[in-house]
Design a protein around this motif. Structure first.
Motif, PDB file in Angstrom:
ATOM      1  N   ALA A  31       0.472  -4.795 -12.942  1.00 40.47           N
ATOM      2  CA  ALA A  31       0.180  -4.345 -11.577  1.00 40.47           C
ATOM      3  C   ALA A  31       0.941  -5.173 -10.541  1.00 40.47           C
ATOM      4  CB  ALA A  31      -1.328  -4.411 -11.306  1.00 40.47           C
ATOM      5  N   MET A  84      -8.490  -6.639  -7.795  1.00 43.40           N
ATOM      6  CA  MET A  84      -8.378  -5.177  -7.708  1.00 43.40           C
ATOM      7  C   MET A  84      -7.007  -4.808  -8.267  1.00 43.40           C
ATOM      8  SD  MET A  84     -10.959  -3.464  -6.393  1.00 43.40           S
ATOM      9  CE  MET A  84     -10.067  -1.978  -5.987  1.00 43.40           C
ATOM     10  N   ALA A  85      -6.993  -4.125  -9.402  1.00 39.18           N
ATOM     11  CA  ALA A  85      -5.714  -3.797 -10.031  1.00 39.18           C
ATOM     12  C   ALA A  85      -5.831  -2.516 -10.839  1.00 39.18           C
ATOM     13  CB  ALA A  85      -5.279  -4.938 -10.961  1.00 39.18           C
ATOM     14  N   VAL A  86      -4.858  -1.641 -10.653  1.00 41.73           N
ATOM     15  CA  VAL A  86      -4.771  -0.402 -11.440  1.00 41.73           C
ATOM     16  C   VAL A  86      -3.365  -0.340 -12.041  1.00 41.73           C
ATOM     17  CG1 VAL A  86      -4.765   2.128 -11.319  1.00 41.73           C
ATOM     18  CG2 VAL A  86      -6.511   0.829 -10.078  1.00 41.73           C
ATOM     19  N   GLN A  91      -2.054   4.862 -11.094  1.00 37.46           N
ATOM     20  CA  GLN A  91      -2.345   4.730  -9.660  1.00 37.46           C
ATOM     21  C   GLN A  91      -2.285   6.082  -8.963  1.00 37.46           C
ATOM     22  OE1 GLN A  91       0.320   1.714  -8.069  1.00 37.46           O
ATOM     23  NE2 GLN A  91      -0.616   0.081  -9.289  1.00 37.46           N
ATOM     24  N   ARG A  92      -2.854   6.126  -7.759  1.00 30.70           N
ATOM     25  CA  ARG A  92      -2.872   7.309  -6.895  1.00 30.70           C
ATOM     26  C   ARG A  92      -3.607   8.484  -7.551  1.00 30.70           C
ATOM     27  NH1 ARG A  92      -0.308   6.193  -2.400  1.00 30.70           N
ATOM     28  NH2 ARG A  92      -0.477   8.338  -1.682  1.00 30.70           N
ATOM     29  N   LYS A  93      -4.662   8.143  -8.266  1.00 32.48           N
ATOM     30  CA  LYS A  93      -5.547   9.170  -8.842  1.00 32.48           C
ATOM     31  C   LYS A  93      -6.983   8.931  -8.400  1.00 32.48           C
ATOM     32  CE  LYS A  93      -2.906   9.899 -13.054  1.00 32.48           C
ATOM     33  NZ  LYS A  93      -2.979  10.086 -14.498  1.00 32.48           N
ATOM     34  N   GLY A  94      -7.163   7.968  -7.524  1.00 30.73           N
ATOM     35  CA  GLY A  94      -8.502   7.673  -7.032  1.00 30.73           C
ATOM     36  C   GLY A  94      -9.234   6.591  -7.812  1.00 30.73           C
ATOM     37  N   GLY A  96      -8.696   3.263  -7.947  1.00 28.86           N
ATOM     38  CA  GLY A  96      -8.962   2.087  -7.114  1.00 28.86           C
ATOM     39  C   GLY A  96     -10.159   2.343  -6.199  1.00 28.86           C
ATOM     40  N   ASP A  97     -10.223   3.532  -5.663  1.00 31.54           N
ATOM     41  CA  ASP A  97     -11.331   3.890  -4.771  1.00 31.54           C
ATOM     42  C   ASP A  97     -12.671   3.881  -5.529  1.00 31.54           C
ATOM     43  OD1 ASP A  97     -12.060   4.846  -2.082  1.00 31.54           O
ATOM     44  OD2 ASP A  97     -12.703   6.636  -3.165  1.00 31.54           O
ATOM     45  N   LEU A 122      -8.938 -10.881   0.199  1.00 29.85           N
ATOM     46  CA  LEU A 122      -7.609 -11.112   0.770  1.00 29.85           C
ATOM     47  C   LEU A 122      -6.776  -9.910   0.379  1.00 29.85           C
ATOM     48  CD1 LEU A 122      -7.017 -14.917   0.169  1.00 29.85           C
ATOM     49  CD2 LEU A 122      -7.164 -13.752   2.367  1.00 29.85           C
ATOM     50  N   ASP A 124      -3.734  -7.780  -0.280  1.00 26.52           N
ATOM     51  CA  ASP A 124      -2.294  -7.591  -0.474  1.00 26.52           C
ATOM     52  C   ASP A 124      -1.925  -6.219   0.099  1.00 26.52           C
ATOM     53  OD1 ASP A 124      -2.087  -9.990  -1.754  1.00 26.52           O
ATOM     54  OD2 ASP A 124      -2.087  -9.153  -3.783  1.00 26.52           O
ATOM     55  N   PRO A 126      -0.477  -3.454  -0.987  1.00 28.08           N
ATOM     56  CA  PRO A 126      -0.777  -2.177  -1.645  1.00 28.08           C
ATOM     57  C   PRO A 126      -2.241  -1.734  -1.513  1.00 28.08           C
ATOM     58  CG  PRO A 126       0.466  -3.619  -3.128  1.00 28.08           C
ATOM     59  CD  PRO A 126       0.072  -4.443  -1.939  1.00 28.08           C
ATOM     60  N   ARG A 129      -4.707   0.079   2.737  1.00 27.22           N
ATOM     61  CA  ARG A 129      -5.234   1.390   3.180  1.00 27.22           C
ATOM     62  C   ARG A 129      -6.562   1.689   2.498  1.00 27.22           C
ATOM     63  NH1 ARG A 129      -1.913   5.162   5.703  1.00 27.22           N
ATOM     64  NH2 ARG A 129      -2.864   6.874   4.568  1.00 27.22           N
ATOM     65  N   TYR A 131      -8.745  -0.456   1.455  1.00 23.40           N
ATOM     66  CA  TYR A 131      -9.805  -1.296   2.020  1.00 23.40           C
ATOM     67  C   TYR A 131     -10.218  -0.789   3.399  1.00 23.40           C
ATOM     68  CZ  TYR A 131      -8.031  -4.322  -1.715  1.00 23.40           C
ATOM     69  OH  TYR A 131      -7.610  -4.820  -2.912  1.00 23.40           O
ATOM     70  N   LYS A 133     -10.072   2.234   4.457  1.00 26.54           N
ATOM     71  CA  LYS A 133     -10.824   3.495   4.279  1.00 26.54           C
ATOM     72  C   LYS A 133     -12.265   3.229   3.856  1.00 26.54           C
ATOM     73  CE  LYS A 133      -7.900   5.794   1.604  1.00 26.54           C
ATOM     74  NZ  LYS A 133      -7.267   6.856   0.803  1.00 26.54           N
TER      75      LYS A 133
HETATM   76  C1  LIG Z   1      -4.339  -1.361  -4.714  1.00 26.93           C
HETATM   77  C2  LIG Z   1      -4.586  -0.534  -5.980  1.00 26.93           C
HETATM   78  C3  LIG Z   1      -5.665  -1.222  -6.799  1.00 26.93           C
HETATM   79  C4  LIG Z   1      -5.047   0.867  -5.575  1.00 26.93           C
HETATM   80  O1  LIG Z   1      -5.317   1.592  -6.774  1.00 26.93           O
HETATM   81  P1  LIG Z   1      -5.194   3.194  -6.874  1.00 26.93           P
HETATM   82  O2  LIG Z   1      -5.915   3.593  -8.082  1.00 26.93           O
HETATM   83  O3  LIG Z   1      -3.774   3.609  -6.747  1.00 26.93           O
HETATM   84  O4  LIG Z   1      -5.997   3.634  -5.563  1.00 26.93           O
HETATM   85  P2  LIG Z   1      -6.407   5.128  -5.163  1.00 26.93           P
HETATM   86  O5  LIG Z   1      -5.780   6.098  -6.084  1.00 26.93           O
HETATM   87  O6  LIG Z   1      -7.874   5.158  -4.998  1.00 26.93           O
HETATM   88  O7  LIG Z   1      -5.761   5.249  -3.703  1.00 26.93           O
HETATM   89  C5  LIG Z   1      -4.359   5.066  -3.521  1.00 26.93           C
HETATM   90  C6  LIG Z   1      -3.763   6.273  -2.793  1.00 26.93           C
HETATM   91  O8  LIG Z   1      -3.726   7.412  -3.677  1.00 26.93           O
HETATM   92  C7  LIG Z   1      -4.294   8.531  -2.998  1.00 26.93           C
HETATM   93  N1  LIG Z   1      -4.884   9.424  -4.007  1.00 26.93           N
HETATM   94  C8  LIG Z   1      -6.089   9.306  -4.594  1.00 26.93           C
HETATM   95  N2  LIG Z   1      -6.272  10.314  -5.485  1.00 26.93           N
HETATM   96  C9  LIG Z   1      -5.139  11.062  -5.440  1.00 26.93           C
HETATM   97  C10 LIG Z   1      -4.726  12.222  -6.123  1.00 26.93           C
HETATM   98  N3  LIG Z   1      -5.509  12.799  -7.020  1.00 26.93           N
HETATM   99  N4  LIG Z   1      -3.507  12.700  -5.845  1.00 26.93           N
HETATM  100  C11 LIG Z   1      -2.688  12.114  -4.946  1.00 26.93           C
HETATM  101  N5  LIG Z   1      -3.037  10.981  -4.254  1.00 26.93           N
HETATM  102  C12 LIG Z   1      -4.242  10.474  -4.509  1.00 26.93           C
HETATM  103  C13 LIG Z   1      -5.308   7.921  -2.073  1.00 26.93           C
HETATM  104  O9  LIG Z   1      -5.654   8.787  -1.018  1.00 26.93           O
HETATM  105  C14 LIG Z   1      -4.540   6.718  -1.590  1.00 26.93           C
HETATM  106  O10 LIG Z   1      -3.605   7.131  -0.619  1.00 26.93           O
HETATM  107  P3  LIG Z   1      -3.188   6.246   0.650  1.00 26.93           P
HETATM  108  O11 LIG Z   1      -2.646   4.928   0.100  1.00 26.93           O
HETATM  109  O12 LIG Z   1      -2.157   7.031   1.317  1.00 26.93           O
HETATM  110  O13 LIG Z   1      -4.434   6.038   1.432  1.00 26.93           O
HETATM  111  C15 LIG Z   1      -3.263  -0.382  -6.791  1.00 26.93           C
HETATM  112  O14 LIG Z   1      -2.265   0.143  -5.944  1.00 26.93           O
HETATM  113  C16 LIG Z   1      -2.754  -1.663  -7.408  1.00 26.93           C
HETATM  114  O15 LIG Z   1      -3.216  -2.100  -8.459  1.00 26.93           O
HETATM  115  N6  LIG Z   1      -1.753  -2.269  -6.749  1.00 26.93           N
HETATM  116  C17 LIG Z   1      -1.086  -3.458  -7.297  1.00 26.93           C
HETATM  117  C18 LIG Z   1      -1.999  -4.669  -7.309  1.00 26.93           C
HETATM  118  C19 LIG Z   1      -2.504  -5.010  -5.934  1.00 26.93           C
HETATM  119  O16 LIG Z   1      -1.731  -5.235  -5.010  1.00 26.93           O
HETATM  120  N7  LIG Z   1      -3.830  -5.064  -5.801  1.00 26.93           N
HETATM  121  C20 LIG Z   1      -4.489  -5.369  -4.554  1.00 26.93           C
HETATM  122  C21 LIG Z   1      -4.784  -6.807  -4.494  1.00 26.93           C
HETATM  123  S1  LIG Z   1      -5.567  -7.228  -2.940  1.00 26.93           S
END
Ligand SMILES: CC(C)(COP(=O)(O)OP(=O)(O)OC[C@H]1O[C@@H](n2cnc3c(N)ncnc32)[C@H](O)[C@@H]1OP(=O)(O)O)[C@@H](O)C(=O)NCCC(=O)NCCS
Length: 149
Positions: A31, A84-86, A91-94, A96-97, A122, A124, A126, A129, A131, A133
């Motif tokens: 991640a 928090m890591a996906v 990623q972008r499948k919801g 993280g939410d 804290l 980062d 990525p 948005r 957080y 939301k």
């Molecule tokens: C931050 C992190 C945990 C988010 O995980 P994620 O599973 O991608 O998060 P989500 O899918 O819930 O949301 C991400 C985006 O995807 C969008 N999304 C959610 N489901 C979706 C779907 N089915 N289709 C398209 N987009 C979607 C969300 O609306 C969101 O969009 P936005 O950024 O424009 O608001 C991930 O990006 C990550 O691991 N990053 C690297 C490590 C990192 O920096 N961690 C944070 C440390 S503080």
């Protein structure tokens, strides 16, 4: 944690707890988070207050952890969200939410009802948005997040 109430795409399962040490180290690394050692990771299950992770059931092999988050806290009022890591492939499948909401729900359910929990992280870039939301606001300018270099 009431995982049945949380909707995830097919093949994904949310569970309380933490990935194994090796999965944890791999997940952080893939991640893009800073690498940690096995001894640092070994403290997570006993030293965290609560955590959850998501596994993905691939067509072959055992379900693999693909996302996680955890809380370091005293159980009374102070809760810090960490790790928090996906996995980028998921990623972008919801996910993280779902993880963040599960952590917040656990704090609100399990912390004392007669006071407001203080929940920090804290952020980062990525995760910002996500957080925002979910109700987080910048601590600055009133406070500035710091860490010891
Ligand atoms: C931050 C992190 C945990 C988010 O995980 P994620 O599973 O991608 O998060 P989500 O899918 O819930 O949301 C991400 C985006 O995807 C969008 N999304 C959610 N489901 C979706 C779907 N089915 N289709 C398209 N987009 C979607 C969300 O609306 C969101 O969009 P936005 O950024 O424009 O608001 C991930 O990006 C990550 O691991 N990053 C690297 C490590 C990192 O920096 N961690 C944070 C440390 S503080």
């Amino acid at each position: 944690m009431d995982s049945q109430d949380i909707s995830l795409p097919e093949g994904y399962k949310l569970q309380p707890g933490y990935p194994s040490t090796s999965h944890y180290l791999d997940l952080r690394s893939v991640a893009g988070l800073s690498p940690k050692t096995p001894s640092q990771a070994a403290a997570i299950p006993t030293g965290s207050w609560f955590g959850c992770y998501i596994t993905f059931e691939a067509t072959k092999g055992d379900p693999q952890p693909v996302g996680m988050g955890r809380i370091i806290g005293d159980g009374g009022w102070y809760f810090h969200i960490a790790d928090m890591a996906v996995h980028p492939d998921h990623q972008r499948k919801g996910l993280g939410d779902v993880i963040l909401k599960a952590l917040l729900e656990h704090i609100h359910r399990e912390s004392p009802a007669d006071g407001k929990p203080y929940i920090t992280l804290l952020a980062d870039e990525p995760g910002r948005r996500l957080y925002y939301k979910n109700g987080f606001v910048d601590a600055a300018p009133g406070q500035l997040g710091m860490w010891l270099k």
